[in-house]
Scaffold this active site. Structure first.
Site, PDB file in Angstrom:
ATOM      1  CB  THR A  81     -15.500   6.541  10.002  1.00 35.22           C
ATOM      2  OG1 THR A  81     -14.744   5.058  10.313  1.00 35.22           O
ATOM      3  CG2 THR A  81     -17.295   6.540   9.520  1.00 35.22           C
ATOM      4  CE  LYS A 163     -17.347   1.761  12.180  1.00 34.15           C
ATOM      5  NZ  LYS A 163     -16.026   2.517  12.073  1.00 34.15           N
ATOM      6  CG  ASP A 164     -24.480   7.778  13.507  1.00 32.71           C
ATOM      7  OD1 ASP A 164     -23.177   7.647  13.141  1.00 32.71           O
ATOM      8  OD2 ASP A 164     -24.960   8.314  14.383  1.00 32.71           O
TER       9      ASP A 164
END
Length: 541
Positions: A81, A163-164
């Site tokens: 990611t 997601k951060d």
């Protein structure tokens, strides 16, 4: 009076000089007012073909009307990611962006850190003094950063995701905001890197508690809500257990799309003098894919629902910016995913599951046998090793010797394909294949492991589910679609990288290419915009 006649005489005698000095007449350049940069986490390329007949929304529009690149790859290792999202709008690769994975071992602090954790910031939007996240580990600029610098404050840049890291890394260091979800409450949060408190419209969005509206809800296949068997029924009590399952459902993507619409509307994106950029990463596909694998019926249903939610998002963006001609959409994925090993074995395909503890123990034993007792491996990253350099100095052995011994031990295991040592990578040795190139593109000396290990295709750590991270096509091959504005329909068979997205958008916007860029301009997308300036096609890739 005589002096006044001189310019007149000059103009009569040399009329062409004045013509040359005048700027040429050109048509006003129509730049996009709003760019949506969309990543669908873990959305393999073949999801655009396997389920194509069921698509009627956003994916259908982009595939039938946009610029479609069918041989696009995340051209680095590991395919995870953080690296995928960093590459998307930097045009960079881990070796230059500094984002070498979702996490890595930090020798200065002596611990493993995440790609975006930042102890100097705190979370905004939840109670307590929780550590925040930021892009401080990203050492290059993004497209959004270049827009902010070039357009002198007229552009807004915002990133959102569950997601951060997926909200933060594409939007960049100068972004106006990045928003992600708190994993326990489902609230939208940010960090003090961007702001000291959430804006009123985000606080209002949180008051609606959208994530909790699905408590106890059953997820049925589309069209079978009254007669089918549910894929899952969510817990009835809020908390981490509920959120961890909710994140695997289409309801999570639905919430993110609602947030995207709210951000566009309340930030007046696409309505100012400059171009605004909203980066959006849909994470539910990844959470689900890890649990069930790419062949599960849940993934097909999720993909079809993603098409629908993208249709809603595209329509909202067109309305927000005052017409399709003012919008430019780009969609990709940060990585693919491997089939579940048990499913592959039923197909008589290779691969299987590996025991990570056994893998590490064998390498550690080889190092002890060669160099003496001690804990030689102090951390791992993916399948690579970090060594204790103090122990190496104490034993008076060369670091390269320890690297070579560990690499040799790993190569004895039946599931290991190849290894790369830090010494080799620093010397740029043995860079002969595409996989070699992917690894070289990912080696950042200050953060990378001492030995990188590539497993054979379809081998995974873990006792259940599936994962990604390899340099093989099932992990690297992703969609790349452009739609809106001046984009013409084309299906390109060129081999391209996701690193090509940022320089292409930069060319369209006429801003500087991001600082770590290694990509190239995609002429199929940029040329129709650039022709407004020159009247000729000068952007061929």
């Amino acid at each position: 009076m005589r002096r006044c006649a001189l310019p007149v005489l000059f103009a009569v005698t040399f009329p062409n000089l004045f013509a040359l000095a005048a700027p040429p007449a050109t048509k006003p350049i129509r730049r996009p007012k709003l760019i949506l940069a969309i990543a669908v986490d873990q959305f393999r390329y073949d999801y655009t073909t396997r389920f194509r007949e069921r698509y009627t929304g956003g994916l259908a529009a982009m595939l039938s009307e946009g610029a479609v690149f069918i041989d696009a790859h995340q051209d680095h290792f590991p395919t995870v990611t953080a690296t995928g999202h960093a590459t998307f709008l930097t045009g960079s690769v881990p070796a230059t962006s500094g984002i070498i994975g979702n996490e890595w071992y930090d020798r200065a602090s002596g611990k493993t850190i995440s790609s975006v954790e930042d102890a100097s910031t705190t979370l905004v939007g939840v109670e307590g003094n929780k550590e925040g996240s930021s892009p401080h580990n990203l050492v290059v600029s993004t497209l959004g950063d270049e827009m902010k610098m070039s357009h002198r404050g007229t552009s807004k840049v915002i990133g959102i995701s569950m997601k951060d890291r997926a909200a933060i890394l594409p939007s960049g260091r100068m972004a106006d905001a990045a928003y992600w979800l708190d994993g326990e409450s489902g609230a939208v949060v940010s960090s003090t890197w961007y702001q000291q408190q959430l804006p009123a419209y985000v606080r209002s969005f949180n008051d609606e508690k959208t994530a909790l509206k699905s408590l106890g809800v059953a997820w049925y296949p589309l069209g079978q809500e009254k007669s089918g068997t549910p894929f899952m029924t969510l817990p009835t009590a809020p908390g981490k257990a509920y959120m961890s399952k909710w994140e695997e459902t289409p309801y999570a993507n639905d919430m993110l799309e609602e947030l995207a619409e709210r951000v566009m509307h309340d930030e007046h994106m696409g309505q100012g003098n400059g171009t605004d950029l909203l980066t959006i990463s849909f994470s539910a596909n990844d959470h689900l894919g890890h649990a069930v694998g790419p062949d599960a019926p849940e993934v097909e249903d999720m993909s079809v629902r993603t098409d629908r939610v993208l249709g809603k998002l595209l329509a909202a963006a067109v309305k927000q910016a005052g017409g399709r001609e003012n919008v430019l959409i780009v969609l990709t994925a940060d990585h693919g995913v491997s089939p579940v090993p048990e499913v592959n074995m039923q197909r008589k395909m290779p691969g299987g599951r590996m025991d990570k503890a056994d893998y590490l123990a064998k390498v550690e034993a080889a190092l002890e046998a060669k160099f003496g007792e001690g804990k030689w491996i102090i951390a791992t990253q993916e399948s690579g090793f970090y060594f204790d350099r103090d122990l190496i100095a104490q034993k008076k052995v060369k670091e390269s010797a320890v690297e070579d011994e560990a690499a040799a031990a790993a190569m004895k295991m039946p599931y290991v394909a190849r290894t790369y040592t830090r010494t080799q990578l620093l010397r740029h040795d043995a860079m002969q294949s595409q996989i070699d190139e992917y690894v070289a593109r990912s080696f950042y000396p200050e953060r990378g492991p001492d030995v990188i290990v590539i497993m054979k295709p379809y081998y995974l750590f873990g006792k259940s589910g599936t994962s990604h991270g390899s340099p093989y096509d099932y992990d690297s091959h992703v969609p790349l679609l452009f739609w809106g504005g001046n984009v013409k329909h084309v299906v390109s068979t060129k081999l391209v990288g996701i690193s090509d997205v940022a320089p292409t958008l930069a060319a369209i916007l006429q801003v500087e290419t991001p600082s770590g860029n290694v990509g190239h301009i995609l002429g199929d997308v940029a040329a129709p915009y650039l022709e407004q300036r020159s009247g000729s096609n000068e952007a061929k890739h």
